[in-house]
Write an enzyme that holds these catalytic residues in place. Structure first.
Site, mmCIF file in Angstrom:
data_model
loop_
_atom_site.group_PDB
_atom_site.id
_atom_site.type_symbol
_atom_site.label_atom_id
_atom_site.label_comp_id
_atom_site.label_asym_id
_atom_site.label_seq_id
_atom_site.Cartn_x
_atom_site.Cartn_y
_atom_site.Cartn_z
ATOM 1 N N SER A 171 0.863 -1.178 0.000
ATOM 2 C CA SER A 171 0.000 0.000 0.000
ATOM 3 C C SER A 171 0.900 1.229 0.000
ATOM 4 C CB SER A 171 -0.928 -0.040 1.211
ATOM 5 O OG SER A 171 -1.767 1.097 1.212
ATOM 6 N N SER A 172 0.444 2.303 0.611
ATOM 7 C CA SER A 172 1.200 3.558 0.637
ATOM 8 C C SER A 172 0.577 4.443 1.713
ATOM 9 C CB SER A 172 1.075 4.252 -0.720
ATOM 10 O OG SER A 172 1.452 5.608 -0.613
ATOM 11 N N TYR A 185 -4.654 7.468 -7.264
ATOM 12 C CA TYR A 185 -3.622 6.602 -6.651
ATOM 13 C C TYR A 185 -3.957 6.302 -5.189
ATOM 14 C CZ TYR A 185 0.951 4.974 -4.973
ATOM 15 O OH TYR A 185 1.966 4.241 -4.407
ATOM 16 N N LYS A 189 -4.827 2.543 -3.297
ATOM 17 C CA LYS A 189 -4.136 1.964 -2.144
ATOM 18 C C LYS A 189 -5.103 1.770 -0.967
ATOM 19 C CE LYS A 189 -0.148 1.514 -4.124
ATOM 20 N NZ LYS A 189 0.331 0.173 -4.475
HETATM 21 P P1 NAP Z 1 8.840 1.319 -9.383
HETATM 22 O O1 NAP Z 1 10.267 1.556 -9.086
HETATM 23 O O2 NAP Z 1 8.127 2.221 -10.326
HETATM 24 O O3 NAP Z 1 8.697 -0.204 -9.927
HETATM 25 C C1 NAP Z 1 7.422 -0.653 -10.304
HETATM 26 C C2 NAP Z 1 7.454 -2.135 -10.519
HETATM 27 O O4 NAP Z 1 6.120 -2.554 -10.889
HETATM 28 C C3 NAP Z 1 8.365 -2.548 -11.654
HETATM 29 O O5 NAP Z 1 8.904 -3.807 -11.368
HETATM 30 C C4 NAP Z 1 7.398 -2.640 -12.829
HETATM 31 O O6 NAP Z 1 7.832 -3.526 -13.848
HETATM 32 C C5 NAP Z 1 6.178 -3.230 -12.142
HETATM 33 N N1 NAP Z 1 4.961 -2.988 -12.908
HETATM 34 C C6 NAP Z 1 4.418 -1.794 -13.252
HETATM 35 N N2 NAP Z 1 3.317 -2.005 -14.019
HETATM 36 C C7 NAP Z 1 3.189 -3.340 -14.145
HETATM 37 C C8 NAP Z 1 2.274 -4.171 -14.831
HETATM 38 N N3 NAP Z 1 1.277 -3.667 -15.576
HETATM 39 N N4 NAP Z 1 2.432 -5.517 -14.765
HETATM 40 C C9 NAP Z 1 3.459 -6.043 -14.035
HETATM 41 N N5 NAP Z 1 4.376 -5.312 -13.389
HETATM 42 C C10 NAP Z 1 4.229 -3.976 -13.447
HETATM 43 O O7 NAP Z 1 7.959 1.266 -8.067
HETATM 44 P P2 NAP Z 1 8.404 1.171 -6.524
HETATM 45 O O8 NAP Z 1 8.700 2.533 -6.060
HETATM 46 O O9 NAP Z 1 9.391 0.083 -6.354
HETATM 47 O O10 NAP Z 1 6.992 0.764 -5.885
HETATM 48 C C11 NAP Z 1 6.644 -0.566 -5.584
HETATM 49 C C12 NAP Z 1 5.302 -0.553 -4.854
HETATM 50 O O11 NAP Z 1 5.421 0.257 -3.688
HETATM 51 C C13 NAP Z 1 4.164 0.028 -5.663
HETATM 52 O O12 NAP Z 1 2.984 -0.688 -5.422
HETATM 53 C C14 NAP Z 1 4.032 1.439 -5.136
HETATM 54 O O13 NAP Z 1 2.729 1.951 -5.303
HETATM 55 C C15 NAP Z 1 4.403 1.243 -3.687
HETATM 56 N N6 NAP Z 1 4.918 2.469 -3.028
HETATM 57 C C16 NAP Z 1 6.011 3.112 -3.512
HETATM 58 C C17 NAP Z 1 6.445 4.279 -2.883
HETATM 59 C C18 NAP Z 1 7.653 5.068 -3.350
HETATM 60 O O14 NAP Z 1 7.875 6.188 -2.849
HETATM 61 N N7 NAP Z 1 8.470 4.561 -4.244
HETATM 62 C C19 NAP Z 1 5.753 4.770 -1.781
HETATM 63 C C20 NAP Z 1 4.632 4.081 -1.327
HETATM 64 C C21 NAP Z 1 4.222 2.934 -1.950
HETATM 65 P P3 NAP Z 1 8.732 -2.998 -15.107
HETATM 66 O O15 NAP Z 1 10.128 -2.820 -14.578
HETATM 67 O O16 NAP Z 1 8.612 -4.092 -16.101
HETATM 68 O O17 NAP Z 1 8.131 -1.709 -15.563
#
Ligand code: NAP
Length: 301
Positions: A171-172, A185, A189
């Site tokens: 989540s977030s 978004y 979540k």
């Molecule tokens: P990220 O760096 O943008 O990586 C996203 C990942 O999701 C990548 O592996 C991407 O694959 C995959 N993905 C996106 N669309 C997809 C699809 N249609 N089918 C299959 N895979 C898909 O994101 P992150 O920051 O690591 O975030 C991971 C999770 O944590 C997410 O759910 C995000 O909402 C949550 N989150 C992140 C933050 C933050 O600040 N970063 C904060 C709160 C929550 P590809 O490499 O193939 O594109």
């Protein structure tokens, strides 16, 4: 006071426990395992002995996921299967489970068990209310909400039947803080957090189901948000106990940026540590919860 049947471990027998391989032989499916938080979760679970299915979607992530898989296999002596599947396509989740079964089912008995599922893949996008489009809504809800539902539907026949399964949803803090621009978004979540509670009941005999809620994490997703959004984060970061920057500890770029940002971001491995904790045997009495994995950006209550 010690409980009946409970013996306090001495430092010697603690040292003998193979805690570092606490997930030995388990199979974990991690969606969005190519980079960012998903890749860090993959490294953590592999280091504890879990075999992995690493999902990704983009052609540009194919080489990266292949090489991550190869290095985790070599370093930790586990099996890792990279699977390209677009989870935004309604057929993607079932394809992912079928491909995993093909690789990991026992060759003679056909037995196939999924011990851990981490619903990590996600997409974000900020639009003020009057700019929200049906396409942006559908893209984010398909990937962030519908895909975990379809993935679990396909996985249910293969979950353990003794409550030992572990499901963790990413989540977030956006689910509960109402940030400007996050009509869609934040809603996705919040839906995932709700589903976490429902699944904890519906899947009680199979798996615990929990969510974690990161705040800003230094990944591609957060760096793609604009300056306005990052300014909106500043007061929250300033009040987060663990987000204060540390000279000589945090990378210099984050120390330098802290004046503007309010502090340092979370690191992917810090989120992975909390996810791994929820995947452990020791977390068996925790279900239906949203566990804060955000350095105190938001406390649970
Ligand atoms: P990220 O760096 O943008 O990586 C996203 C990942 O999701 C990548 O592996 C991407 O694959 C995959 N993905 C996106 N669309 C997809 C699809 N249609 N089918 C299959 N895979 C898909 O994101 P992150 O920051 O690591 O975030 C991971 C999770 O944590 C997410 O759910 C995000 O909402 C949550 N989150 C992140 C933050 C933050 O600040 N970063 C904060 C709160 C929550 P590809 O490499 O193939 O594109």
């Amino acid at each position: 006071m010690s409980r009946p049947g409970y013996q306090r471990a001495s430092s010697t027998n603690l040292a003998n426990r193979p805690q570092h391989r606490s997930l030995e032989g388990k199979l974990a499916i991690i969606t969005g395992g190519s980079r960012g938080i998903g890749a860090a979760i993959a490294s953590n679970l592999a280091s504890k002995g879990a075999h992995l299915v690493l999902n990704y979607t983009s052609d540009s992530s194919a080489d990266k996921t292949e090489s991550l898989s190869a290095s985790l296999q070599a370093e930790h002596n586990v099996r890792v299967l990279p699977v390209q599947a677009d989870l935004g396509d309604p057929n993607g989740p079932a394809h992912l489970i079928a491909t995993a079964k093909n690789k990991f089912a026992h060759p003679k008995t056909g037995k196939f068990q999924i011990d851990i599922i981490v619903n990590n893949a996600g997409v974000a996008g900020n639009q003020l209310l009057h700019h929200v489009t049906p396409d942006a809504f559908l893209e984010q809800y398909n990937i962030n909400v519908l895909a975990p539902i379809l993935l679990l539907q396909a996985a249910i026949p293969h979950l353990p039947t003794d409550r030992s399964g572990r499901i963790v949803n990413l989540s977030s803090v956006s689910a509960s803080l109402g940030f400007v621009g996050q009509t869609v978004y934040g809603g996705t979540k919040a839906a995932l957090e709700h589903m976490t509670r429902t699944w904890a009941r519906e899947l009680a005999e199979r798996a615990t189901v929990n969510a974690v809620n990161p705040g800003p994490v230094a990944t591609d997703m957060y760096s793609s948000t604009g300056a306005d959004f990052q300014q909106q984060m500043k007061p929250f970061i300033l009040s987060a106990p663990l987000m204060r920057e540390r000279e000589g500890v945090d990378p210099q770029e984050f120390v330098d940026d802290a004046k503007k940002a309010g502090g340092r971001p979370g690191y992917d491995h810090e989120i992975a540590g909390v996810v791994a904790m929820l995947c452990s045997e020791d977390a068996a009495w925790c279900t239906g919860s949203v566990i804060c994995a955000n350095g105190g950006f938001k406390f649970s209550y």
